[in-house]
Design a protein around this motif. Structure first.
Motif, short mmCIF file in Angstrom:
data_model
loop_
_atom_site.label_atom_id
_atom_site.label_comp_id
_atom_site.label_asym_id
_atom_site.label_seq_id
_atom_site.Cartn_x
_atom_site.Cartn_y
_atom_site.Cartn_z
N ARG A 296 0.81 -1.22 0.00
CA ARG A 296 0.00 0.00 0.00
C ARG A 296 0.85 1.27 0.00
O ARG A 296 0.42 2.31 -0.50
N THR A 297 2.04 1.21 0.54
CA THR A 297 2.90 2.40 0.60
C THR A 297 3.50 2.76 -0.75
O THR A 297 4.09 3.84 -0.90
N GLY A 298 3.38 1.87 -1.74
CA GLY A 298 3.92 2.14 -3.06
C GLY A 298 5.36 1.67 -3.23
O GLY A 298 5.96 1.11 -2.31
N ALA A 299 5.91 1.90 -4.41
CA ALA A 299 7.27 1.45 -4.72
C ALA A 299 8.32 2.44 -4.21
O ALA A 299 9.36 2.05 -3.70
N GLY A 300 8.08 3.72 -4.38
CA GLY A 300 9.03 4.73 -3.94
C GLY A 300 9.96 5.20 -5.05
O GLY A 300 10.15 4.52 -6.07
N ARG A 301 10.52 6.38 -4.86
CA ARG A 301 11.34 7.03 -5.89
C ARG A 301 12.54 6.19 -6.29
O ARG A 301 12.88 6.11 -7.48
N ASP A 302 13.22 5.54 -5.33
CA ASP A 302 14.42 4.78 -5.67
C ASP A 302 14.09 3.60 -6.58
O ASP A 302 14.80 3.33 -7.56
N VAL A 303 13.01 2.88 -6.25
CA VAL A 303 12.62 1.74 -7.08
C VAL A 303 12.25 2.21 -8.49
O VAL A 303 12.65 1.59 -9.49
N ILE A 304 11.49 3.29 -8.59
CA ILE A 304 11.11 3.79 -9.90
C ILE A 304 12.34 4.21 -10.70
O ILE A 304 12.44 3.95 -11.91
N GLY A 305 13.30 4.82 -10.04
CA GLY A 305 14.53 5.21 -10.73
C GLY A 305 15.30 4.01 -11.26
O GLY A 305 15.76 4.02 -12.41
N HIS A 306 15.45 2.98 -10.42
CA HIS A 306 16.13 1.76 -10.87
C HIS A 306 15.35 1.09 -12.00
O HIS A 306 15.94 0.57 -12.95
N LEU A 307 14.04 1.10 -11.87
CA LEU A 307 13.19 0.49 -12.89
C LEU A 307 13.42 1.17 -14.25
O LEU A 307 13.54 0.50 -15.29
#
Length: 415
Positions: A347-358
């Motif tokens: 529920r808290t989401g993926a977060g900026r770091d995960v999106i950046g790595h993605l």
């Protein structure tokens, strides 16, 4: 001997708890309440609907606070969408499990759509047009919850908690739970030395599994679940208390939509993040053959063990038991790339770091399944900053009578 001094909290103004105001309700807000104002102060009101005038009794807040919380105890001018709540515990405002039983089911979906649009406008800077669709499998928004954790009071009776409260409300039924959950006997049994009882109405076994907490060994064992994508049917081993969609139609609906939106083809390299026990992994592992590859990443080691069992016949599937952010950072450092990515974070989401790595993986398409529109909107904003565009957004009513809504977003490279 020295110690840390407790942080002092500002005294604030006069406690407003119990004060009643007549207010005009102007809009729905994220979290199962609606917005009103009294003398400039924002009031979050439960059991109200936009367009109504209600008498709101303050449940939390002080003079000078940014906002206060309240409950509508009298409806002065009712919305045309207001209905009599089917559950008496919701009507009596004693159970916190449902937010919108006082609204017609079509209007509940309109309210959820409004919340999704507002979150994307405010947090992602995007104006989206989304309609919340029904998930097959419930009966008029009732009898859909296949997994319910009942709290247990000091007398050993199982019940449900009040809204924002540790108070346990004894109940003799829960109308959003499946009939099998209620018929399990959980509400008729005295549970000694337990804090809660988890009831799982899975596809297998035929009888619901009851897991008393905190004493259940190894998390209550495993159960069998299934999901379909057209004529394809997958059988899954899942930890009894592990993550699985609670609405009976949700797993198949989301699996079919993820597959359709990803459009995997033979030879694709796919990464499934927050993969759980492999709901998407198993199907994708078949669809990318021959020559393709699927990597499932999941932080829960027991879920990974079950995922490996669920995909043991697929040589093109590999699993990593690791935190998603750490695993992605490692993959990027190794120069790994992917054609497609699917993620279904908590529920808290993926977060900026995960999106950046993605983004560094360079996928042509990402499908993001989200149970919180605010977390999704924040992550979409991060994705936009990383060079993606929002290509598609849809929403599903996988939690009728509550404020929760499931969204599926498609991200593509904007270049």
């Amino acid at each position: 001997m020295s110690g840390r001094r407790p942080r002092e909290r500002p005294a604030g103004g006069e406690d407003l708890t119990g004060v009643e105001w007549t207010v005009d309700v102007v809009a729905v807000a994220h979290g199962g309440h609606c917005i009103a104002r009294h003398e400039g102060q924002v009031v979050f009101v439960r059991h109200a609907l936009p367009g109504e005038r209600v008498v709101a009794r303050v449940t939390e807040g002080r003079v000078g606070d940014r906002f206060v919380r309240a409950d509508a105890v009298e409806v002065v001018e009712a919305s045309t969408h207001r209905v009599e709540p089917p559950c008496r515990y919701a009507a009596e405002r004693v159970c916190g499990g449902c937010d919108f039983q006082h609204a017609s089911l079509p209007h509940q979906r309109e309210l959820k759509g409004a919340v999704v649009r507002e979150q994307f406008s405010r947090l992602a800077g995007l104006e989206v047009d989304v309609e919340v669709r029904a998930v097959p499998g419930d009966v008029d928004g009732l009898r859909w919850r296949t997994r319910v954790e009942f709290a247990v009071d000091r007398s050993g009776r199982a019940g449900l908690r009040g809204h924002r409260s540790r108070r346990i409300v004894p109940v003799d039924d829960c109308l959003i739970a499946t009939e099998a959950v209620v018929a399990s006997g959980v509400l008729d049994t005295t549970w000694q030395d337990c804090t809660a009882v988890d009831v799982i109405d899975a596809a297998h076994p035929d009888e619901p599994v009851l897991v008393p907490l905190p004493h259940a060994a190894e998390g209550g064992g495993v159960v069998g679940e299934r999901a379909s994508d057209g004529s394809w049917v997958g059988e899954y081993v899942v930890a009894a208390r592990g993550f699985w969609q609670v609405h009976p139609g949700a797993a198949s609906t989301f699996l079919s939509r993820v597959v359709a939106l990803l459009e995997p083809t033979a030879g694709d390299r796919v990464i499934d993040l927050y993969a759980g026990a492999g709901l998407f992994t198993m199907r994708l592992g078949e669809l990318v053959l021959p020559g393709g590859f699927v990597l499932g990443v999941e932080g829960d080691t027991r879920a990974v063990s079950n995922g490996r069992l669920n995909t043991e016949d697929l040589d093109d599937v590999e699993w990593r038991a690791n935190r998603v952010d750490r695993e992605l950072a490692s993959l990027v450092a190794q120069g790994v790339t992917a054609d497609l990515v699917v993620l279904d974070p908590p529920r808290t989401g993926a977060g900026r770091d995960v999106i950046g790595h993605l983004a560094d993986l360079g996928p042509r398409r990402v499908v993001y399944v989200a149970c919180d529109p605010a977390a999704l909107a924040r992550d979409v904003r991060s994705a936009l900053d990383c060079g993606f565009r929002l290509a598609h957004l849809e929403a599903w009513d996988a939690f009728p009578m509550t404020h929760h809504v499931e969204c599926i977003a498609v991200l593509e490279q904007s270049g």
